[in-house]
Scaffold this motif. Sequence first.
Motif, PDB file in Angstrom:
ATOM      1  N   ILE A  50       0.846  -1.204   0.000  1.00  0.00           N
ATOM      2  CA  ILE A  50       0.000   0.000   0.000  1.00  0.00           C
ATOM      3  C   ILE A  50       0.877   1.247   0.000  1.00  0.00           C
ATOM      4  O   ILE A  50       1.797   1.368   0.803  1.00  0.00           O
ATOM      5  CB  ILE A  50      -0.942   0.002   1.225  1.00  0.00           C
ATOM      6  CG1 ILE A  50      -1.920  -1.178   1.141  1.00  0.00           C
ATOM      7  CG2 ILE A  50      -1.719   1.318   1.306  1.00  0.00           C
ATOM      8  CD1 ILE A  50      -2.786  -1.363   2.370  1.00  0.00           C
ATOM      9  N   SER A  51       0.565   2.165  -0.914  1.00  0.00           N
ATOM     10  CA  SER A  51       1.437   3.328  -1.075  1.00  0.00           C
ATOM     11  C   SER A  51       0.676   4.654  -1.027  1.00  0.00           C
ATOM     12  O   SER A  51       1.081   5.635  -1.632  1.00  0.00           O
ATOM     13  CB  SER A  51       2.232   3.226  -2.386  1.00  0.00           C
ATOM     14  OG  SER A  51       1.347   3.132  -3.500  1.00  0.00           O
ATOM     15  N   ALA A  56       5.177   0.724   4.011  1.00  0.00           N
ATOM     16  CA  ALA A  56       5.367   0.426   5.431  1.00  0.00           C
ATOM     17  C   ALA A  56       6.818   0.189   5.817  1.00  0.00           C
ATOM     18  O   ALA A  56       7.272   0.655   6.875  1.00  0.00           O
ATOM     19  CB  ALA A  56       4.527  -0.794   5.810  1.00  0.00           C
ATOM     20  N   HIS A  57       7.574  -0.562   4.996  1.00  0.00           N
ATOM     21  CA  HIS A  57       8.956  -0.877   5.378  1.00  0.00           C
ATOM     22  C   HIS A  57       9.811   0.386   5.448  1.00  0.00           C
ATOM     23  O   HIS A  57      10.615   0.545   6.362  1.00  0.00           O
ATOM     24  CB  HIS A  57       9.575  -1.912   4.436  1.00  0.00           C
ATOM     25  CG  HIS A  57       9.243  -1.717   2.998  1.00  0.00           C
ATOM     26  ND1 HIS A  57       7.996  -1.962   2.484  1.00  0.00           N
ATOM     27  CD2 HIS A  57      10.001  -1.324   1.944  1.00  0.00           C
ATOM     28  CE1 HIS A  57       7.994  -1.721   1.183  1.00  0.00           C
ATOM     29  NE2 HIS A  57       9.192  -1.317   0.835  1.00  0.00           N
ATOM     30  N   ARG A 311     -16.127   2.578   7.878  1.00  0.00           N
ATOM     31  CA  ARG A 311     -14.888   3.152   8.426  1.00  0.00           C
ATOM     32  C   ARG A 311     -15.205   4.274   9.414  1.00  0.00           C
ATOM     33  O   ARG A 311     -16.086   5.084   9.176  1.00  0.00           O
ATOM     34  CB  ARG A 311     -13.995   3.685   7.298  1.00  0.00           C
ATOM     35  CG  ARG A 311     -13.397   2.587   6.452  1.00  0.00           C
ATOM     36  CD  ARG A 311     -12.577   3.142   5.299  1.00  0.00           C
ATOM     37  NE  ARG A 311     -12.282   2.081   4.341  1.00  0.00           N
ATOM     38  CZ  ARG A 311     -12.195   2.244   3.024  1.00  0.00           C
ATOM     39  NH1 ARG A 311     -12.357   3.459   2.498  1.00  0.00           N
ATOM     40  NH2 ARG A 311     -11.941   1.224   2.233  1.00  0.00           N
ATOM     41  N   ILE A 312     -14.429   4.290  10.489  1.00  0.00           N
ATOM     42  CA  ILE A 312     -14.604   5.321  11.512  1.00  0.00           C
ATOM     43  C   ILE A 312     -13.518   6.382  11.407  1.00  0.00           C
ATOM     44  O   ILE A 312     -13.793   7.585  11.434  1.00  0.00           O
ATOM     45  CB  ILE A 312     -14.576   4.686  12.922  1.00  0.00           C
ATOM     46  CG1 ILE A 312     -15.741   3.701  13.067  1.00  0.00           C
ATOM     47  CG2 ILE A 312     -14.638   5.764  14.000  1.00  0.00           C
ATOM     48  CD1 ILE A 312     -15.656   2.840  14.308  1.00  0.00           C
ATOM     49  N   HIS A 313     -12.270   5.930  11.264  1.00  0.00           N
ATOM     50  CA  HIS A 313     -11.136   6.862  11.296  1.00  0.00           C
ATOM     51  C   HIS A 313     -10.479   7.067   9.936  1.00  0.00           C
ATOM     52  O   HIS A 313      -9.609   7.924   9.805  1.00  0.00           O
ATOM     53  CB  HIS A 313     -10.090   6.370  12.300  1.00  0.00           C
ATOM     54  CG  HIS A 313     -10.609   6.301  13.699  1.00  0.00           C
ATOM     55  ND1 HIS A 313     -10.808   5.111  14.367  1.00  0.00           N
ATOM     56  CD2 HIS A 313     -11.007   7.285  14.558  1.00  0.00           C
ATOM     57  CE1 HIS A 313     -11.295   5.359  15.575  1.00  0.00           C
ATOM     58  NE2 HIS A 313     -11.415   6.660  15.713  1.00  0.00           N
ATOM     59  N   GLY A 314     -10.854   6.275   8.929  1.00  0.00           N
ATOM     60  CA  GLY A 314     -10.313   6.502   7.591  1.00  0.00           C
ATOM     61  C   GLY A 314      -9.596   5.310   7.009  1.00  0.00           C
ATOM     62  O   GLY A 314      -9.267   4.347   7.705  1.00  0.00           O
ATOM     63  N   TYR A 315      -9.333   5.378   5.714  1.00  0.00           N
ATOM     64  CA  TYR A 315      -8.780   4.269   4.935  1.00  0.00           C
ATOM     65  C   TYR A 315      -7.444   3.774   5.486  1.00  0.00           C
ATOM     66  O   TYR A 315      -7.219   2.587   5.635  1.00  0.00           O
ATOM     67  CB  TYR A 315      -8.605   4.734   3.482  1.00  0.00           C
ATOM     68  CG  TYR A 315      -7.944   3.715   2.574  1.00  0.00           C
ATOM     69  CD1 TYR A 315      -8.673   2.674   2.027  1.00  0.00           C
ATOM     70  CD2 TYR A 315      -6.586   3.824   2.255  1.00  0.00           C
ATOM     71  CE1 TYR A 315      -8.073   1.739   1.191  1.00  0.00           C
ATOM     72  CE2 TYR A 315      -5.970   2.893   1.433  1.00  0.00           C
ATOM     73  CZ  TYR A 315      -6.719   1.854   0.895  1.00  0.00           C
ATOM     74  OH  TYR A 315      -6.126   0.934   0.077  1.00  0.00           O
ATOM     75  N   PHE A 316      -6.525   4.677   5.795  1.00  0.00           N
ATOM     76  CA  PHE A 316      -5.168   4.287   6.192  1.00  0.00           C
ATOM     77  C   PHE A 316      -4.715   5.163   7.356  1.00  0.00           C
ATOM     78  O   PHE A 316      -3.778   5.948   7.239  1.00  0.00           O
ATOM     79  CB  PHE A 316      -4.215   4.429   4.998  1.00  0.00           C
ATOM     80  CG  PHE A 316      -2.987   3.560   5.086  1.00  0.00           C
ATOM     81  CD1 PHE A 316      -3.088   2.174   5.079  1.00  0.00           C
ATOM     82  CD2 PHE A 316      -1.719   4.125   5.168  1.00  0.00           C
ATOM     83  CE1 PHE A 316      -1.957   1.376   5.150  1.00  0.00           C
ATOM     84  CE2 PHE A 316      -0.583   3.331   5.229  1.00  0.00           C
ATOM     85  CZ  PHE A 316      -0.711   1.948   5.224  1.00  0.00           C
TER      86      PHE A 316
END
Length: 398
Positions: A50-51, A56-57, A311-316
Amino acid sequence: MSHVSNLLSISDARKLFLHSQGLYGHDFGRKKTGVLSLIEHLGYVQIDTISVVERAHHHTIFTRVKDYQKDHLDELMDEKLVFEYWSHAAAYLPMRDYRFSLPRKKLFADGKQHWFKDKKPTKYVYDRIKAEGPLQSKDFEEKKANAGWWEWKTTKQALEQLFMAGQLMVAGRKNFQKVYDLTERVLPSGINTKMPTEKEMAEHLILSAIQANGIVAGHEISYLRQGHKDKVQKALKHLIKEGVVVEVNIDKVKEAYYTTSDKLNILDDIKATKKVHILSPFDNAVIQRKRLQTLFDYDYTIECYVPAPKRIHGYFCLPILYGDRFVGRMDCKAERSKGELIIQKLWLEEGFEPTDAFLKALAKSTDEFATFNNCESVKLLKSNMDKGLLKKFREVLK
């Protein structure tokens, strides 16, 4: 003063965990040397595709290593100091731990299937790489209509099966796509390739978990590692009896935890910090959600896998750590073409009272995160902060 005790406060447990994770006064060093030190200390850094913000790394390393550049990982791969394989998920691992990847590889070599049960052209794929050298999935073109990630072409499936079985390794990446080669052509000379015994494997998992986390519960050691739970419990009893591992209790936590005397003895030397860390959802410190709930009373879910209306807080949304407390989360998106980091939603936890010092620290970390994402400015769209605090925060943002 010695801090060895069989009972820890929740505050001491948090400090020990965060310090061991490199988020509370632990310095791994700078640049590429710091990256290797970090990966060897944590045992792995999870890879994710996911970008919407930086992957993440890179994000996990950036959080802990000063002057981190993304090509540092590529250089460590080229120098054969780290390698790609499976931890609890796809990850960069220290090459010195290579032999501890062998038990999982043997499972696949003995017939375990990696996601796909259909017959795969593994011999054809292996023979081509053996003859032609390193290849990518795109070098095995097949036409397949409407293919999704769950309908990988058969040669891609074969590549991954051979990779999981240890016959192929990732020699590097081009545009984030794996380049595969024969394992014997990727491994550095002199690397230990002896299969660990069950006892060695279990003790490695235990001591690595304590090194990375400072303090661990039994179920955390074998997290997403099928077949290791009973062996880890047996090895724990042995290590406790030998005095290598210490069993401790945390105030108001029912489950037993495990650490070492050396870890307990550094507690008094851990200096408090009020730095803000904006973490990846796949960061080593937050990947085990039950631990977050137990130690920090922080209920966190990554919502990219949740249907949009729920969703409560958002996609990512990214967890926000302030000192030794998780105080909020922000849903971010890097609009790289515009050079703008969009904070779609900034949410502070109920009961947390933001101070001016916190707002400045959050703004500083947000600005640094924007720069890391190749963004020159930050736009905040929505927050649960009151208008006065929101105005102060916007004033100190870049």
